[in-house]
Scaffold this motif. Structure first.
Motif, PDB file in Angstrom:
ATOM      1  N   ILE A 204       0.839  -1.203   0.000  1.00  0.00           N
ATOM      2  CA  ILE A 204       0.000   0.000   0.000  1.00  0.00           C
ATOM      3  C   ILE A 204       0.870   1.248   0.000  1.00  0.00           C
ATOM      4  O   ILE A 204       1.697   1.433   0.890  1.00  0.00           O
ATOM      5  CB  ILE A 204      -0.899   0.035   1.258  1.00  0.00           C
ATOM      6  CG1 ILE A 204      -1.860  -1.164   1.245  1.00  0.00           C
ATOM      7  CG2 ILE A 204      -1.685   1.347   1.318  1.00  0.00           C
ATOM      8  CD1 ILE A 204      -2.794  -1.220   2.463  1.00  0.00           C
ATOM      9  N   ASP A 205       0.712   2.071  -1.023  1.00  0.00           N
ATOM     10  CA  ASP A 205       1.276   3.429  -0.997  1.00  0.00           C
ATOM     11  C   ASP A 205       0.519   4.273  -2.012  1.00  0.00           C
ATOM     12  O   ASP A 205      -0.489   3.824  -2.554  1.00  0.00           O
ATOM     13  CB  ASP A 205       2.796   3.429  -1.232  1.00  0.00           C
ATOM     14  CG  ASP A 205       3.176   2.921  -2.611  1.00  0.00           C
ATOM     15  OD1 ASP A 205       2.407   3.145  -3.563  1.00  0.00           O
ATOM     16  OD2 ASP A 205       4.240   2.294  -2.738  1.00  0.00           O
ATOM     17  N   SER A 206       1.013   5.495  -2.246  1.00  0.00           N
ATOM     18  CA  SER A 206       0.196   6.424  -3.037  1.00  0.00           C
ATOM     19  C   SER A 206       0.082   6.049  -4.512  1.00  0.00           C
ATOM     20  O   SER A 206      -0.718   6.609  -5.239  1.00  0.00           O
ATOM     21  CB  SER A 206       0.763   7.835  -2.913  1.00  0.00           C
ATOM     22  OG  SER A 206       2.038   7.853  -3.506  1.00  0.00           O
ATOM     23  N   THR A 207       0.897   5.084  -4.979  1.00  0.00           N
ATOM     24  CA  THR A 207       0.779   4.710  -6.398  1.00  0.00           C
ATOM     25  C   THR A 207       0.300   3.274  -6.596  1.00  0.00           C
ATOM     26  O   THR A 207       0.228   2.799  -7.720  1.00  0.00           O
ATOM     27  CB  THR A 207       2.129   4.878  -7.145  1.00  0.00           C
ATOM     28  OG1 THR A 207       3.087   4.017  -6.527  1.00  0.00           O
ATOM     29  CG2 THR A 207       2.625   6.313  -7.102  1.00  0.00           C
ATOM     30  N   HIS A 208       0.017   2.567  -5.496  1.00  0.00           N
ATOM     31  CA  HIS A 208      -0.452   1.177  -5.643  1.00  0.00           C
ATOM     32  C   HIS A 208      -1.831   0.992  -5.029  1.00  0.00           C
ATOM     33  O   HIS A 208      -2.086   1.415  -3.903  1.00  0.00           O
ATOM     34  CB  HIS A 208       0.522   0.203  -4.971  1.00  0.00           C
ATOM     35  CG  HIS A 208       1.799   0.077  -5.724  1.00  0.00           C
ATOM     36  ND1 HIS A 208       2.856   0.906  -5.503  1.00  0.00           N
ATOM     37  CD2 HIS A 208       2.158  -0.768  -6.717  1.00  0.00           C
ATOM     38  CE1 HIS A 208       3.843   0.585  -6.338  1.00  0.00           C
ATOM     39  NE2 HIS A 208       3.443  -0.426  -7.085  1.00  0.00           N
ATOM     40  N   TYR A 209      -2.682   0.349  -5.796  1.00  0.00           N
ATOM     41  CA  TYR A 209      -4.032   0.053  -5.338  1.00  0.00           C
ATOM     42  C   TYR A 209      -4.359  -1.318  -5.931  1.00  0.00           C
ATOM     43  O   TYR A 209      -3.951  -1.602  -7.060  1.00  0.00           O
ATOM     44  CB  TYR A 209      -4.983   1.134  -5.884  1.00  0.00           C
ATOM     45  CG  TYR A 209      -6.278   1.243  -5.121  1.00  0.00           C
ATOM     46  CD1 TYR A 209      -6.336   1.921  -3.907  1.00  0.00           C
ATOM     47  CD2 TYR A 209      -7.444   0.658  -5.628  1.00  0.00           C
ATOM     48  CE1 TYR A 209      -7.528   2.012  -3.208  1.00  0.00           C
ATOM     49  CE2 TYR A 209      -8.637   0.756  -4.926  1.00  0.00           C
ATOM     50  CZ  TYR A 209      -8.672   1.432  -3.721  1.00  0.00           C
ATOM     51  OH  TYR A 209      -9.848   1.530  -3.021  1.00  0.00           O
ATOM     52  N   PRO A 210      -5.071  -2.165  -5.193  1.00  0.00           N
ATOM     53  CA  PRO A 210      -5.240  -3.539  -5.699  1.00  0.00           C
ATOM     54  C   PRO A 210      -6.115  -3.650  -6.945  1.00  0.00           C
ATOM     55  O   PRO A 210      -6.156  -4.708  -7.573  1.00  0.00           O
ATOM     56  CB  PRO A 210      -5.869  -4.278  -4.517  1.00  0.00           C
ATOM     57  CG  PRO A 210      -6.405  -3.214  -3.620  1.00  0.00           C
ATOM     58  CD  PRO A 210      -5.593  -1.994  -3.838  1.00  0.00           C
ATOM     59  N   VAL A 211      -6.798  -2.591  -7.280  1.00  0.00           N
ATOM     60  CA  VAL A 211      -7.554  -2.569  -8.536  1.00  0.00           C
ATOM     61  C   VAL A 211      -7.031  -1.389  -9.343  1.00  0.00           C
ATOM     62  O   VAL A 211      -6.951  -0.285  -8.819  1.00  0.00           O
ATOM     63  CB  VAL A 211      -9.054  -2.315  -8.290  1.00  0.00           C
ATOM     64  CG1 VAL A 211      -9.842  -2.531  -9.576  1.00  0.00           C
ATOM     65  CG2 VAL A 211      -9.581  -3.177  -7.168  1.00  0.00           C
ATOM     66  N   PHE A 212      -6.665  -1.630 -10.578  1.00  0.00           N
ATOM     67  CA  PHE A 212      -6.304  -0.508 -11.441  1.00  0.00           C
ATOM     68  C   PHE A 212      -6.738  -0.826 -12.867  1.00  0.00           C
ATOM     69  O   PHE A 212      -7.494  -1.788 -13.064  1.00  0.00           O
ATOM     70  CB  PHE A 212      -4.807  -0.160 -11.306  1.00  0.00           C
ATOM     71  CG  PHE A 212      -3.850  -1.262 -11.639  1.00  0.00           C
ATOM     72  CD1 PHE A 212      -3.610  -2.301 -10.751  1.00  0.00           C
ATOM     73  CD2 PHE A 212      -3.173  -1.273 -12.847  1.00  0.00           C
ATOM     74  CE1 PHE A 212      -2.712  -3.323 -11.053  1.00  0.00           C
ATOM     75  CE2 PHE A 212      -2.263  -2.279 -13.163  1.00  0.00           C
ATOM     76  CZ  PHE A 212      -2.042  -3.304 -12.263  1.00  0.00           C
ATOM     77  N   HIS A 213      -6.339  -0.032 -13.806  1.00  0.00           N
ATOM     78  CA  HIS A 213      -6.896  -0.190 -15.158  1.00  0.00           C
ATOM     79  C   HIS A 213      -5.788  -0.252 -16.194  1.00  0.00           C
ATOM     80  O   HIS A 213      -4.792   0.455 -16.073  1.00  0.00           O
ATOM     81  CB  HIS A 213      -7.841   0.980 -15.471  1.00  0.00           C
ATOM     82  CG  HIS A 213      -9.036   1.006 -14.555  1.00  0.00           C
ATOM     83  ND1 HIS A 213      -8.936   1.459 -13.248  1.00  0.00           N
ATOM     84  CD2 HIS A 213     -10.309   0.593 -14.728  1.00  0.00           C
ATOM     85  CE1 HIS A 213     -10.119   1.327 -12.662  1.00  0.00           C
ATOM     86  NE2 HIS A 213     -10.977   0.803 -13.534  1.00  0.00           N
TER      87      HIS A 213
END
Ligand code: DAH
Length: 446
Positions: free
Chosen positions: A207-216
């Motif tokens: 987890i940090d400001s550029t990682h999210y478990p859902v992206f596109h």
């Protein structure tokens, strides 16, 4: 009596995939509310004009071939997965509710959303340079088979991306796609030779400001036949690689204007040779996309032995964060008007004006880890409790004592983008995080 419906996409191709999706849907329906008297399932094409009764015999395969269990207003599927736990002993379903709640939101289909605006800008580039050539798909279901996600694109059997630690498994044969490359083989087999696939993808991560478990991501594929390169005087691979680079350099100029770029050699299981494109932006080299000449085996299996193709895959958030100056990846998911009202259809690169930042609150947690410990599992627990209130999780201390026991200390940054958090609220979150870590991670709290 309840009714359930599946919506079908226009992309017709693979009968087996279709059957797989229908069976999955039926299973979900049964498992979500056992004992419920279910009415007939309705199969619809995505334009809602052609309802079908759900029976294999009635079903005209040529008419429709991709099933899209969409999902958003279909409480059913959400319910079925609400039963799933975050990190449970049975490894076959590791999808938490916080992830299931994202299925079907389809940020990339909103014309006023930065991701939709970016998708449309990329479409514009392809429409201008290759009029009527590229078929576009942006509604294919993110629930795909392991075969489609990995095997069909030649991901080796022992590749880390297949692990339960990295990928969300719905069951042992089904995953939430971890890349849009999962659709390459199906679409090729369905006869598509030029296509763009945009969609939400899912990965277990830190987890940090550029990682999210859902992206596109957006995937692009272009197939060439021998007549395309025969008169070029070069071999097929060089011809295609050169075309690929020209196309993507043009795209980068279209999106970023006059920027400096460089090509880096890379490795992907599905391409050879493989490259990454980097652009020089705000004094840093930024990786923009991965691409290459498609492995011949993929084309061969889809019945295109004599052809050759290029493919690329790019991450929309990463580009949008740069183009729109969006500092935190969680913002893409907010409904806060102060964010959403800043973007409008067709306006690429309007700079986001940060609204007031609330102070972060830091809490530490330390424990003795076991061999089974992974940071992705930890982050998923924290995300499960705190949702988008968690901004960052950082390992701040790590040591092994004389007995060989290893201790980790993580600092969790809590911060809402929308309001101030109270001390009580944060203490409650932290207490629940600790409780869940202890219950689910087999670690010893310190
Ligand atoms: N699937 C890759 C990823 O998610 C991106 C990618 C790389 C796609 C190269 C491609 C490709 O089609 O040719 O990281």
């Amino acid at each position: 009596m309840k009714e359930a419906s599946l919506v079908l996409d226009e992309a017709a191709s693979d009968f087996r995939e279709l059957k797989f999706r229908v069976e999955k849907f039926e299973k979900l329906k049964r498992s979500s509310c056992p004992g419920t008297d279910w009415g007939p399932s309705i199969l619809q094409s995505s334009d809602h004009r052609r309802p079908h009764a759900l029976s294999w015999e009635d079903f005209e395969v040529n008419e429709i071939s991709f099933l899209i269990p969409f999902i958003r207003d279909d409480v059913l599927i959400g319910d079925a997965y609400a039963l799933a736990e975050i990190v449970k002993d049975d490894p076959t379903n590791n999808v938490p509710d916080s992830i299931f709640s994202k299925l079907g939101l389809q940020l990339h289909r909103r014309d006023q959303h930065p991701l939709g605006i970016l998708k449309n800008a990329i479409y514009d580039y392809f429409d201008t340079n290759y009029p009527n050539k590229f078929d576009k798909f942006d509604g294919l279901s993110p629930i795909v088979s392991v075969k489609a996600n990995f095997d069909d694109v030649l991901v080796p059997a022992d590749h880390v991306s297949r692990s339960y630690n990295d990928t969300y498994y719905v069951d042992s044969q089904t995953v939430l796609r971890c890349h849009t490359s999962a659709h390459q083989a199906q679409l090729l087999s369905g006869g598509h030779t030029h296509f763009l696939v945009t969609g939400d993808v899912y990965r277990r991560d830190s987890i940090d400001s550029t990682h999210y478990p859902v992206f596109h991501q957006m995937e692009g594929v272009r197939v060439f036949t021998p007549t395309d390169w025969e008169d070029s005087g070069t071999n097929a691979t060089s011809y295609v690689a050169e075309d690929l680079k020209k196309c993507l350099e043009g795209l980068a100029h279209h999106l970023f204007g006059d920027v400096e770029m460089r090509w880096i050699d890379a490795y992907f299981p599905f391409t050879n040779p493989s490259f990454e494109l980097e652009i020089y932006f705000q004094e840093k080299w930024l990786e923009v996309l991965g691409c290459g000449v498609m492995e011949q085996e993929i084309l061969k299996r889809s019945g295109r032995t004599n052809d050759i193709a290029w493919a690329f895959g790019l991450g929309l958030e990463r580009l949008a964060m740069v183009l729109f100056d969006i500092p935190d990846i969680r913002l893409f998911w907010t409904n806060d008007q102060r964010f959403t009202s800043q973007f409008s259809k067709g306006q690429l690169g309007v700079k986001f004006k940060q609204f007031s930042k609330y102070p972060p609150c830091y809490k530490d947690v330390s424990f003795w880890i076991s061999n089974a410990f992974t940071e992705n599992n930890l982050c998923e627990i924290i995300r499960g409790v705190a949702g988008d209130l968690v901004e960052e999780v950082t390992l701040i201390d790590n040591f092994t004592n004389k007995k060989g026991m290893t201790s980790h200390c993580y600092r969790i940054a809590y911060r809402s983008m929308e309001r101030s958090l109270t001390d009580d609220e944060i203490n409650d979150l932290q207490w629940r995080v600790r409780e869940q870590i202890e219950a689910k991670l087999k670690v010893v709290m310190r």
